[in-house]
Design an enzyme around this catalytic site. Structure first.
Site, mmCIF file in Angstrom:
data_model
loop_
_atom_site.group_PDB
_atom_site.id
_atom_site.type_symbol
_atom_site.label_atom_id
_atom_site.label_comp_id
_atom_site.label_asym_id
_atom_site.label_seq_id
_atom_site.Cartn_x
_atom_site.Cartn_y
_atom_site.Cartn_z
ATOM 1 N N GLU A 186 -2.058 73.789 -70.715
ATOM 2 C CA GLU A 186 -1.106 73.767 -71.556
ATOM 3 C C GLU A 186 -1.805 73.847 -72.821
ATOM 4 O O GLU A 186 -1.109 73.010 -73.959
ATOM 5 C CB GLU A 186 -1.088 72.123 -71.785
ATOM 6 C CG GLU A 186 -0.711 71.493 -69.787
ATOM 7 C CD GLU A 186 -0.133 70.480 -69.647
ATOM 8 O OE1 GLU A 186 0.918 69.767 -69.010
ATOM 9 O OE2 GLU A 186 -0.748 69.232 -70.026
HETATM 10 C C1 ACM Z 1 -2.670 69.850 -65.681
HETATM 11 O O1 ACM Z 1 -2.339 69.301 -64.813
HETATM 12 N N1 ACM Z 1 -2.424 70.230 -67.051
HETATM 13 C C2 ACM Z 1 -3.555 70.129 -65.277
#
Ligand code: ACM
Length: 704
Positions: free
Chosen positions: A330
């Site tokens: 992310e």
């Molecule tokens: C995640 O849930 N961003 C690994």
């Protein structure tokens, strides 16, 4: 005798009759064995052969070690006896049993690896007869698992405490069976970590993945770079000595420990002390909100890699495991896009986009991790075919990315489908198999690269008080998926055994059941009468927190790490056993074309309780703001019960209820489906089925 019976039967009914009877008997036997595993074991072993009789367990019980031995095995035997004593309430002491007299003889062939490795032999053989028990394994890992199996087998019987005679040959399906705990978003104290390691041992999980840094906290002491924990943790961090203790504690239980330091995103807490690592100007503060944020490390500066080398070098010495988790998930790229110097670097190095920039970062990172003798693992986003094959892909996005990586020669593990924080029922996690979906068509060699899976306990909405209940008992269903043969997949059997293991986990010191009562008492307050408290329990038994990622969207105010977790939504389990049982009762009733009178009576009694519950609870809602928050849901339960009673009345008349009635009821039920106070009223779909059945549906011959 058997021969006599056969001859008489053949004489009277002919061979064909005998064959039919024989097939019929086989069918019955097969359906019995398919319906109920006779033994309360979770996970179910690879191979079980029931024996005759049982081994009595009394206070003279003793255990002895033979073959290879080591202090870890001695401690394991001691813990085993303590747990057996706790679970049976027998005064079983640690006796130095001589081999010939020991009730349980434990034989180990040879040591396991000094630093536990992926794919070590974890098999064991456990044989219990009326006269004694033998547990044998190639190395201590199998012994640890076999002792847990033995503990699960001991139960009350009509003539005392006993373990059934049985022969078990067992080994795991997957070598990597993990639980991840996020200690960054909320700090989780060590005693909570330790008891969760105890629970992992009980269900044969063997990897504790510890998420130790994120935007909201940097949770580990660094001696070389102490400002990291001093400024990034609010004083809530683990010392290196504590970490070493937990690693030893885990090793004693056959559990590897894999640390995660999430980079280059999810890293605001690092920048509080070291803004020079970031791609944007700062200054930075510990993040209090949840979500994905812009700050990310600057992958273009040599000083970033020098810093990471220093830090990873220190951590690589502290954590003995071969694997080192670097996160990698992310990164939204906003700081990279906004930084001219980074944009210039990308042009100069022919890096076309942010993914290419992150791959560049990961290649540099992999070299550092490798230099410190570790193997790099990270979330899906680190996957890039330009990286060496010794990295491992940890998939939070699904089997497809796992399959793609495996095809290209990378090892991987699955967490998509095993996110405990999403509030799914155990059966939904249970149905997820690492080697299914896109991974089902891999070649045997490619499948070998899928090491297993990990459940994930992200900690936005958990703290020391409620975390056990967010992990257990549902996590045991995932443990079974990762240990037992793929064919073991009957949810009814799983739920029956989950209930059993859940009570056993409480005996180990887990608080997943007891915390709930404590929190509800706080919510009810000191003035609550016994009847009011019972009404609060009756209501909350039928509620579950909202699912998936809707908790944040439905919050009354933006939630942060400083928001108190004192509401009903924080207290109640993520899966309601009572609501599941109610729904099973409705299904059973409908399956009899609504003719089962006993089930109808049970349903009527349940609806009557619910209908009258609201009047009992409302006075308390005037005195406790935390109860007032659920007052509307209490009225909803009463409304739901009224609809249920009307459906039962219609069914009792043996005449399909009119369509106009059905339309009115279904529209009323629709209104009850939406969340209120972030809570779902779980029996609504079952009552909807009942309404449909009453209006010319399954009660009147239509297929349910
Ligand atoms: C995640 O849930 N961003 C690994």
């Amino acid at each position: 005798m058997v021969q006599d019976f056969q001859q008489n039967f053949v004489h009277n009914f002919g061979w064909r009759g005998f064959l039919l009877l024989f097939l019929f008997a086989l069918l019955i036997l097969k359906s019995i064995s398919a319906q109920q595993p006779a033994l309360n074991l979770l996970p179910i072993p690879a191979n079980i052969q029931p024996g005759a009789g049982s081994l009595r367990i009394d206070s003279s019980f003793s255990a002895a070690l033979t073959g290879y031995t080591e202090p870890r095995l001695e401690r394991a035997a001691e813990r085993f006896l303590q747990q057996l004593a706790r679970q049976t309430a027998l005064p079983i002491g640690r006796k130095a049993a001589r081999l010939a007299q020991a009730t349980l003889v434990i034989h180990t062939d040879h040591p396991s690896k000094e630093i536990q490795e992926v794919g070590e032999d974890e098999s064991y053989v456990l044989e219990i007869t009326g006269g004694g028990a033998k547990l044998a394994a190639p190395n201590p890992l199998g012994i640890l698992h076999g002792l847990q199996t033995f503990l699960q087998l001991v139960d009350v019987s009509s003539d005392g405490l006993a373990a059934p005679a049985v022969m078990i040959q067992d080994k795991p399906r997957f070598p990597w069976r993990g639980l991840m705990i996020d200690s960054a978003r909320h700090f989780i104290p060590l005693e909570v970590i330790r008891r969760n390691l105890d629970a992992m041992e009980a269900v044969k999980m063997n990897v504790f993945h510890w998420h130790l840094s994120d935007n909201q906290g940097f949770r580990i002491e660094s001696k070389r770079l102490p400002k990291l924990h001093e400024m990034g943790s609010d004083g809530l961090f683990y010392t290196q000595e504590e970490i070493r203790d937990v690693i030893a504690y885990a090793r004693d239980r056959g559990i590897r420990m894999v640390p995660e330091f999430d980079v280059p995103g999810h890293s605001t807490a690092w920048f509080v002390a070291h803004p020079e690592l970031a791609s944007g100007p700062g200054p930075y503060e510990i993040e209090r909100r949840w979500g994905v944020f812009d700050p990310a490390m600057d992958p273009t500066k040599e000083t970033t890699y020098k810093f990471l080398d220093e830090f990873i070098g220190e951590m690589a010495k502290l954590f003995p495991d071969e694997f080192f988790h670097v996160g990698g998930d992310e990164v939204n790229g906003k700081q990279w896009n906004a930084n001219n110097q980074i944009q210039e670097f990308m042009r100069a190095h022919g890096l076309k986009n942010n993914q290419a920039l992150q791959a560049y970062f990961n290649k540099r990172l992999q070299a550092i991790v490798g230099k410190h003798s570790k193997s790099m693992i990270g979330w899906d986003e680190i996957f890039d075919p330009s990286l060496p094959k010794d990295i491992t892909i940890h998939s939070w996005r699904g089997q497809a990315s796992l399959a793609t990586a495996a095809k290209q020669g990378y090892r991987g593990l699955l967490s998509n489908g095993y996110y405990l924080d999403l509030g799914w029922p155990a059966a939904r996690h249970y149905a997820v198999d690492p080697v299914s979906g896109d991974a089902a068509n891999l070649s045997p060699e490619e499948k070998q690269r899928i090491l297993g899976g990990e459940s994930c306990m992200w900690a936005e909405y958990v703290n020391a008080e409620n975390i056990d209940s967010r992990i257990w008992p549902r996590n045991a269903a995932i443990a079974e998926r990762l240990w037992s043969p793929a064919e073991v997949r009957d949810p009814a059997s799983m739920y029956a055994r989950l209930d059993f293991i859940s009570t056993r986990l409480e005996l180990l010191g887990l608080t997943h059941r007891t915390h709930h009562g404590r929190m509800l008492h706080r919510i009810a307050g000191a003035t609550a009468t016994t009847e009011e408290f019972a009404a609060l329990q009756t209501l909350t038994d039928q509620l579950e927190p909202v699912k998936d990622y809707t908790r944040e969207q439905t919050a009354p105010a933006e939630p942060t790490s400083l928001t108190p977790m004192n509401r009903v939504v924080d207290a109640i389990p993520l899966e309601s056993d009572a609501a599941r049982r109610f729904s099973e009762l409705v299904n059973r009733f409908i399956a009899t074309s609504c003719l089962d009178g006993d089930a109808a009576e049970l349903l009527r009694a349940q609806f009557t309780t619910w209908r009258d519950n609201d009047a009992k609870l409302q006075p308390l809602a005037q005195r406790s703001f935390l109860v007032r928050e659920v007052a509307a849901r209490s009225q909803d339960l009463s409304t739901l019960a009224t609809i249920g009673l009307a459906a039962l009345d219609a069914i009792a008349k043996h005449q399909p209820a009119p369509d106009s009635w059905k339309t009115r009821q279904l529209s009323a039920l629709d209104k009850l489906k939406t969340q209120k106070a972030q809570l779902l009223l779980m029996p609504v779909p079952a009552v909807q089925k009942l309404v449909e059945a009453a209006a010319g549906g399954a009660c009147f011959g239509a297929k349910p």
